[in-house]
Structure formats: C-alpha cells, structure tokens
Design an enzyme around this catalytic site. Structure first.
Site, PDB file in Angstrom:
ATOM      1  N   GLU A 323       0.817  -1.208   0.000  1.00  0.00           N
ATOM      2  CA  GLU A 323       0.000   0.000   0.000  1.00  0.00           C
ATOM      3  C   GLU A 323       0.853   1.263   0.000  1.00  0.00           C
ATOM      4  O   GLU A 323       0.631   2.201   0.769  1.00  0.00           O
ATOM      5  CB  GLU A 323      -0.977  -0.016   1.188  1.00  0.00           C
ATOM      6  CG  GLU A 323      -1.914  -1.215   1.123  1.00  0.00           C
ATOM      7  CD  GLU A 323      -3.009  -1.254   2.171  1.00  0.00           C
ATOM      8  OE1 GLU A 323      -2.780  -0.747   3.275  1.00  0.00           O
ATOM      9  OE2 GLU A 323      -4.073  -1.824   1.880  1.00  0.00           O
ATOM     10  N   ASP A 402      -8.750  -8.996   3.064  1.00  0.00           N
ATOM     11  CA  ASP A 402      -8.585  -7.921   4.038  1.00  0.00           C
ATOM     12  C   ASP A 402      -9.782  -7.794   4.969  1.00  0.00           C
ATOM     13  O   ASP A 402     -10.548  -6.840   4.840  1.00  0.00           O
ATOM     14  CB  ASP A 402      -8.371  -6.605   3.263  1.00  0.00           C
ATOM     15  CG  ASP A 402      -7.891  -5.485   4.164  1.00  0.00           C
ATOM     16  OD1 ASP A 402      -7.592  -5.753   5.339  1.00  0.00           O
ATOM     17  OD2 ASP A 402      -7.818  -4.340   3.682  1.00  0.00           O
ATOM     18  N   GLU A 430     -13.352  -2.341  11.002  1.00  0.00           N
ATOM     19  CA  GLU A 430     -13.161  -1.555   9.778  1.00  0.00           C
ATOM     20  C   GLU A 430     -14.200  -1.865   8.707  1.00  0.00           C
ATOM     21  O   GLU A 430     -14.828  -0.967   8.155  1.00  0.00           O
ATOM     22  CB  GLU A 430     -11.752  -1.820   9.241  1.00  0.00           C
ATOM     23  CG  GLU A 430     -11.509  -1.129   7.914  1.00  0.00           C
ATOM     24  CD  GLU A 430     -10.132  -1.419   7.342  1.00  0.00           C
ATOM     25  OE1 GLU A 430      -9.333  -2.116   7.986  1.00  0.00           O
ATOM     26  OE2 GLU A 430      -9.863  -0.930   6.232  1.00  0.00           O
TER      27      GLU A 430
HETATM   28  O1  GCW Z   1      -7.384  -2.990   5.687  1.00  0.00           O
HETATM   29  C1  GCW Z   1      -6.358  -2.164   5.313  1.00  0.00           C
HETATM   30  C2  GCW Z   1      -6.690  -0.853   5.900  1.00  0.00           C
HETATM   31  C3  GCW Z   1      -5.510   0.038   6.045  1.00  0.00           C
HETATM   32  C4  GCW Z   1      -4.454  -0.714   6.829  1.00  0.00           C
HETATM   33  C5  GCW Z   1      -4.075  -1.959   6.031  1.00  0.00           C
HETATM   34  C6  GCW Z   1      -3.056  -2.812   6.749  1.00  0.00           C
HETATM   35  C7  GCW Z   1      -2.884   0.138   8.403  1.00  0.00           C
HETATM   36  O2  GCW Z   1      -7.677  -0.267   5.102  1.00  0.00           O
HETATM   37  O3  GCW Z   1      -5.920   1.189   6.714  1.00  0.00           O
HETATM   38  O4  GCW Z   1      -3.331   0.083   7.082  1.00  0.00           O
HETATM   39  O5  GCW Z   1      -5.219  -2.749   5.845  1.00  0.00           O
HETATM   40  O6  GCW Z   1      -3.483  -3.773   7.369  1.00  0.00           O
HETATM   41  O7  GCW Z   1      -1.895  -2.532   6.672  1.00  0.00           O
END
Ligand code: GCW
Length: 856
Positions: A323, A402, A430
């Site tokens: 990311e 995720d 989340e």
């Molecule tokens: O699920 C995603 C989130 C990010 C997060 C990432 C991760 C901390 O949207 O906000 O970053 O995973 O787990 O690294």
C-alpha cells in the site's frame, strides 16, 4: 433490581433499622440510601470505562459463598507485576465483597503469614511460563488459597482468573483450576498515529499520542494495560503499522520509556511498528538496503540503545512493500532479507520481528482475468519458507484479502513449515460496521481457528489454524495471535458499548481457542452487565447472531463486504471494488457474479491450499454456499445447496438481515430497567440507527442486482416500496433534487438538498385512510455539518433533531443515510406532513424519502 441495587437497598434498610444512630452512622445511612434510590430507578450511570473489570458489590446473600475466602494476602517475592497482582486482588475483593485484605509479604513477615489462612500469591517454576494454578492448600491446619504462576505474569493472570470467577459467582469451594495459554504470542496492535489520530479507529483519538509526541497524561494507558493483562494479553505495538520513522529516533526514546514503564507493571511488553527505510530517513544513511553492512550496523546500534533503556521491549512490527510503503523490493531484496536484518539487531535482547504478510500490488491490472490479489501473501512468502531467522514471525491476516465480512482462511497458514507464524485478527470493525453496527466477531474467528488446513504430511491428521499458529504442527519455537484493537479516548474505549466484547473474545480465544463463542459472550456479558439472566441471555443471543446478520445485509456468499472499497469501507458501494487495481473484485455483470479462483479455469488461487482443501474449493459441488462467490463465477440463476438461486439468496438474505436487526431493537428494549440507563439508551440509539442502516444496505444491494440481472424477486419485495414517497416528488420550497452516485445509494437515485441558509421545506399531503401510522424520514447525516430538522403535522411540530452523528460521510450517499422513525401518528386524509431542514456548514440537510407505514 440488579445486584447493586439490591445491595444498597438492603443496606439502607439495615442501617435505618438500627434505631437511634450516631451522626457518622446517620451520614452513612443517608449516603447508602441515596445510592439505593438511584440504583432502584436504574439511573446509575455506567460509561463502560472499567470494561469487564467493574468489581461491583455482590448481592450479600450470594456473596456468602465467599465467606471462607481468606482475608489476608501473602505475596511471595516482589516485582512490579507481583505488586500489580496483589493490588488488583485487594481492589477486586474490596469492590465485590466489601472486604479490605490485609497484606503480608512472606519475606518480611513469614511468621505472621504462616499463622493466618491467606490467599498466597507465588511463583512456581515447575509450571509452564505464564500458566496459572488456583487451589486450596492445607499448610498445617490452615487452609490457604494458593494462586501460583509459572512466572510473575502467571500469578497476575491467576489473580484475574480468581476475580473473574467471583464476579460471576462461581463457587470456590473445590476450586482446582490450572490454565496454560495456547500460544506464547498474544499481542494487540494499535494503529495510532503520532499526531493522535488512529487509522481505522472508531473510539476517539489516541490514548498514546498527541501532536507528534506521547501524551502527557497516560492514565488511560495504565487502564488499558490493566484490561489487557486481565485477559492474558502480553504485548502491544502502540503505533500505526504505516509507521512514522520518528518513533525510532533518539529524541523519541524517553517518550517510549514512559509507556514501557506503565506496561511493565501489567506484564505487557511494549512494541513499536517501524519503517524499513528508517536507516535512510532518520539515520542519515544513503541507503536502507537490508544487505548493506552499514544498514545492519545502524539497526544494531539503534536497538542496542533502545534496549539499554527498555530491556523488555517486545520487538517490532513491519509493514513493507504494501500500500505504497517502501520495502526491500526497492533493492530487489526479499522480505526475508528485510526481516532478518532487524531480527539480528533484536536477537541479543530477546526481541521479536513481526513481519506482516499483507504485501500485495494495489495496481493490479483488472482486465487480466488471471490476476488475483488473494494470491499475493502466499506468492510472496511461501517461497521464502525456511529463510527467516528464528525470532521472526510472519503476521498473517486471517483471510487472503482484508478482513471482509467473510473470507476463506489464508492458505499461507499451511504454506509455512519452517517459519514462525501469527494470525492477525481485526478487533476494530473496519469492514464490519465501524462500531456503529453491533458485530461480535468471535463466531467468525472461531470458524477460522478451527478450520482444518490438512497441513501435516499425513493429511489425515487434523491441523487446524489454531495449532499451526501456536507452532504445534511444525514445532516452531514461537507464534500466536495479534489483534488490531485501535481503542481510543472514548470513555468506553471502542464507542459501541457492545464492541469491547470483541477485544475480550480475541484474547480469550488466543488464550484458549477451544473455548466457544457462547462461553465467551456469556462471560463477557456477566462481567460487563451483571448476572441478571434476562440480560445475559438477551445480550449473548444478540451478540452471537450479529455477525451472520451483518453478513446477510452486506455481502453474502463470499462476495466480500460490497462496501466502499476506495473510500470509507463503511456503507454499500458495489462497483467501487471493480475496474481498479485494488483487487477486491467480485466481477458482477449482467449475467453473473463471483471470482473464478479455480485452478482449472480461474486465477489458480485454489491451488495454494493443500490438496484436500483445494479439492473442496475447486469444485462448485463441494464449495460451501457461504464462500461460493469467493471461488466461482456463476450465473444469477445458479442453484445453491440451499436450493435457492443466487439472485433469490441475495434478495432473501438482505430482507432477512434487515429484519433481524429490527428484532435486535425489540430484544434490547426488553432490557429496560435491567441495564443502567446510560448504556441502555446508548445501545438502543445505536441499534435503532443500525436497523435503519441495514435497510439502506438492503435496498442498495437489492436494487442494484435487480437492475443488473433483470431477474425479479420471487417475493415481490425488491424494487417495490409501496409506502415510500420520494423527497423529490414532495412539494419543495428551497430544496432542489440532486443525483446521487452511485445511483443505488439513494432511493430512486435522487435526494433533495438545501442550499439556502434560512432552510428549506418538503411537504406532502396525506391521502391514505385515517388510522395509526409510523412515519420514517430518511435524511443524510454528514460529519461536515450539523443540519437541523423539524417535522410538522398540519402546522404542529411533532419532532425535531440535529444531524450530528459522527458517520464517515462528507457527501450525500449511503454512508450518511439515516432513518428516523416517528411512531404512533394518527393521520387523517388531507393532513399535511412538512419537513423543515436547515443546512449547516457543508451539510445540506438533505432528504431521500419518507415512508408512511400503517401501525396497529
Ligand atoms: O485494511 C487495510 C486498511 C488500512 C491498513 C491496512 C493494513 C494500516 O484499510 O488502513 O493500514 O489494511 O493492514 O496494513
């Protein structure tokens, strides 16, 4: 009446029954009776700050079973953790039994200690580290209650275990309890930024940081560490894995020391998330290449200095090449190179490196049907098995994508045999309602932990995820559990009064993954709300149903959550996951839906599982319905094992899910008077909101798939809203119709917005039969303004409110959509319903529709 109320009422009665009193007694009586009165009418406020450690006075008659509990505590030895254990024991006994324990130290006064019966706190190195034993022992003629631990932490955990039993009125008469944690690593990560915000945090600002520094007041950190210790959590990484390199600078070290000092007393090891480019960004080197000797030296020197001041630092968490974060790929090095260079620096000090397997390319070409983000973790880490140092742990999210509403288990758990691993579970919600929705995650986690990966060479042996992460299958030295907690400064830590059950459940499962979600939910409820059976049954039932309910009204059949992937991760936004590089695709088109991940015709992801598991998912016939669309692309008319078509399942599950939340509201209402008013009202308001938002979800998903597939709902519900009046069809003054994108996120794709500061009105003349009705108003509550609304019935105000909820929305759409219900309205034909909206800041007091539904 709850236990506290009873206690105070009885005490009040007793004191006034004593006849003429001395002044001190009189004052006491007045105070006690005051409390009795407020308890009886149920208004004793509880803000949730104590979590499950409330230690409220037990009902005196029930407390009689503890009459034989010794009134003296003897501590053998001395350390910060043992001191916490002793203080906690005294605090708990005082709170629940109203008894002040006398404290004796065995070293200081062994003769006294051996004379009176005592609760003895002692370490017994014959027990495994961190394990505990509670049992009666007869020393001479005296019966003592011995709480023994394999180490100091074990003693502390023993004290909490004892208090937990007392709080739940478990008999101690024949207690002989031995417990050993399932895995050595039971950590939480908090994604707190140094500026005080929290990534994916929904319970207020950081308890650790503010304005680029550790907060001056760390009292909440102490309370947090105590809560963590009480459930056996032994490590906590306090900053965001999207790490600010400043955390490792020499000038920041004194600040970390302050946190470590607080954690230490509770047996919680401090850890930090580090940025792998730190040698360059804060170290002044020209490179952060993990194979460069100057880089290795930099990490060594840095950690030598850190450990000189924090000798028990647990270690570090690393997010790299993910990311947009820098990583070893910059130098064509592997995650093993990056992990090991840090691991070598930590090794002499006993520190661990948690290297996250969440490494993937978020610029995948969506046009290529062979591309698949789900494959990334395994593709990146399986080839490196055996190359990681022994103090490295690969931290693996439970699913391959995720934290979606439902995912299969990550195949990487069975893809590492010579590498330590930990499972990463997300406590902060989340993708599961962000603590505006109640979603108890233990049932989901339990399915994951119990899932048999068939990883042993003898594939007949059961090798569930819980055994793999504990290192039991491949005899790894270390491994376990990491939960993303993200608690905040909100009094109750996670905003929703029922959300702390997830932190509790995470830790209980990490301690003992064989415990059941029912046991955990029951225990949590007893500790958090008291032992009234109605309360316990209702809350437990609601919690246990909540995840599947949420799945029902969001993304069922393994489609992932169907939420806004590129934005808030909160409300529905079906197409947001398509046609972009993030790879959370579900591939819905006119004919069908689902990702073909099979080896035969799809992306090949299924081939990452061991053959017995792959065989199940490769075939449509054996893939369970709930994961069907994760693994296969099928037509909407495909018939599930349930005999329903996919499209009918989509309609049915969404209507069922929304109806289930409406039932949650009714169930909760039945607890009025059984739960303190503060938490009762807070949860009620949240559940009512959730019930409305579940309808917003239901309508968005059903309308979208109705249009996409062209196949009607057998039951005639989708697309038909007989009692609904669109705001744009009402008589408008000032309000202007606006198109909403995506169209399915507002009824008929439109809303009305007000741009006049003095406000606007939308009116409707009722034409139905005279009778009782509920009036629903769907309005949009953004966080960038606090519009005001008033509802008038034939000129008389019947309701008003301010749209001031903290929803993650800055524009009109499903994130902001909120339903307000005004029940029991008597309407006659010709009555005029007028809604007045006054916009504020960037929020235009927008409306979507009203609904007028007959009510008995
Ligand atoms: O699920 C995603 C989130 C990010 C997060 C990432 C991760 C901390 O949207 O906000 O970053 O995973 O787990 O690294």
């Amino acid at each position: 009446m709850n236990t506290e109320a009873k206690y105070h009422a009885q005490e009040c009665h007793r004191l006034f029954g004593l006849g003429r009193m001395r002044t001190r007694l009189l004052i006491r009586a007045v105070v006690v009776c005051f409390f009795a009165s407020i308890f009886v009418i149920g208004i004793r406020a509880e803000d949730g700050h104590e979590g499950w450690l409330r230690y409220v006075p037990l009902d005196p008659s029930a407390a009689k079973i503890y009459a034989t509990v010794p009134r003296v505590v003897v501590v053998e030895g001395d350390s910060p953790v043992l001191r916490s254990a002793q203080q906690e024991l005294s605090r708990g006994i005082r709170g629940m039994l109203g008894v002040a324990l006398a404290t004796q130290s065995r070293n200081a006064d062994s003769s006294a200690a051996s004379h009176a019966p005592a609760i003895v706190l002692a370490v017994d190195r014959n027990l495994a580290p961190e394990s505990l034993r509670i049992r009666w022992s007869n020393a001479g003629s005296k019966k003592s209650l011995r709480i023994t631990g394999g180490d100091d932490r074990g003693v502390l955990y023993g004290v909490f275990a004892l208090l937990n039993k007392i709080a739940r009125l478990e008999s101690l008469a024949n207690i002989d309890d031995t417990q050993k944690p399932s895995a050595p690593v039971r950590w939480v990560n908090d994604w707190d930024n140094l500026d005080g915000t929290i990534e994916r945090g929904y319970g207020g600002r950081s308890i650790f940081f503010d304005a680029d520094n550790v907060r001056p007041d760390l009292s909440r950190v102490n309370d947090y560490a105590r809560l963590l210790a009480s459930i056996g959590i032994n490590g906590c990484a306090i900053n965001n894995v999207n790490a600010n390199p400043r955390v490792l600078t020499p000038e920041f070290l004194p600040q970390l020391i302050r946190v470590a000092d607080i954690f230490r007393a509770w047996g919680v090891r401090l850890a930090i998330a580090v940025d792998v480019s730190s040698p360059m960004r804060i170290g002044g080197l020209y490179t952060f290449d993990p194979l460069d000797p100057s880089v290795a030296k930099w990490w060594r020197d840095r950690f030598d200095e850190v450990y000189a001041k924090i000798p028990d630092l647990g270690g570090v968490v690393v997010k790299a090449d993910s990311e947009g974060r820098l990583g070893p790929s910059t130098y064509h090095r592997s995650p093993a190179d990056a992990a090991n260079v840090i691991a070598k620096a930590l090794k002499p000090h006993g520190g661990l490196v948690f290297y996250r397997a969440f490494v993937y390319n978020h610029h995948l070409d969506w046009r290529d049907p062979k591309n698949d983000r789900a494959k990334a973790a395994y593709d990146n880490f399986h080839p490196l098995d055996g190359q990681f140092d022994d103090n490295v742990i690969i931290q693996i999210k439970h699913g391959p994508i995720d934290f979606q509403a439902r995912e299969p288990v990550s195949p990487l758990f069975s893809g590492l045999e010579k590498t330590n691993e930990a499972i990463e579970l997300q406590i902060t919600q989340e993708y599961t309602g962000q603590q505006h929705h109640v979603v108890f995650l233990a049932p989901m986690w339990k399915e994951v932990l119990d899932f048999d990966m068939h990883a042993a060479p003898d594939s007949a042996a059961n090798t569930p995820v819980k055994d793999l992460v504990a290192g039991k299958v491949f005899h790894r030295p270390v491994g376990g559990y990491v939960g993303i907690a993200n608690v905040g400064l909100d009094a109750n830590w996670l905003a929703h009064p029922l959300a702390m059950a997830n932190l509790y459940a995470f830790a209980r499962l990490a301690w003992n993954p064989d415990s059941t979600p029912e046991q955990i939910a029951t225990e949590w409820t007893q500790l958090t709300f008291g032992d009234d059976p109605t309360v316990v049954q209702t809350i437990t039932g609601l919690q246990l149903a909540s995840w599947r309910t949420y799945e029902n009204y969001t993304g069922p059949l393994g489609t992932q959550t169907l939420t806004d992937i590129t934005g808030s991760h909160y409300g529905p936004n079906i197409e947001s996951s398509e046609e972009n590089g993030w790879g959370q695709w579900h591939r819905a088109d006119e004919k069908g839906i689902g990702m073909d991940r099979t080896v035969a015709t799809g992306t090949g992801f299924v081939g990452q599982y061991r053959p017995p598991v792959a065989k199940i998912y490769e075939s449509l016939a054996t893939t369970p319905d709930q994961l069907l669309l994760f693994f296969h692309h099928v037509p909407y008319t495909y018939e599930l094992h349930s005999r329903k078509t996919v499209i009918q399942h989509i309609y049915d599950s969404h209507y069922e899910g929304a109806a289930e939340v409406a039932e949650f509201v009714d169930q909760w209402k039945s607890l009025q008077g059984h739960v303190d008013a503060q938490r009762f009202n807070d949860v009620l308001a949240r559940l009512e909101y959730q019930a409305g938002h579940a309808i917003v979800w239901r309508d968005a998903i059903c309308n979208y798939f109705l249009k996409k597939s062209g196949i009607p709902d057998d039951k005639g519900r989708a697309g038909h809203f007989p009692n609904r009046i669109e705001a744009e069809s009402m008589q408008l003054q000032g309000y202007e119709p606006v198109d909403v994108t995506p169209w399915e996120n507002a009824s008929a794709g439109k809303a009305v917005a007000c741009k006049q500061t003095q406000g606007c009105t939308a009116s409707y003349k009722f034409t139905g039969a005279e009778g009782n009705y509920a009036l629903v108003i769907l309005y949009f509550d953004q966080k960038n303004g606090e519009s005001k609304f008033r509802v008038m019935l034939s000129g008389k105000e019947i309701n008003r409110w301010t749209a001031d909820a903290q929803l993650p929305a800055t524009k009109i759409g499903a994130d902001a959509a909120t339903r307000r219900t005004i029940p029991n309205l008597h309407l006659r034909p010709g009555d005029q319903i007028r809604i007045e909206g006054i916009p504020d800041a960037d929020e235009p007091a927008a409306l979507d529709y009203i609904e007028i539904t007959p009510q008995n």
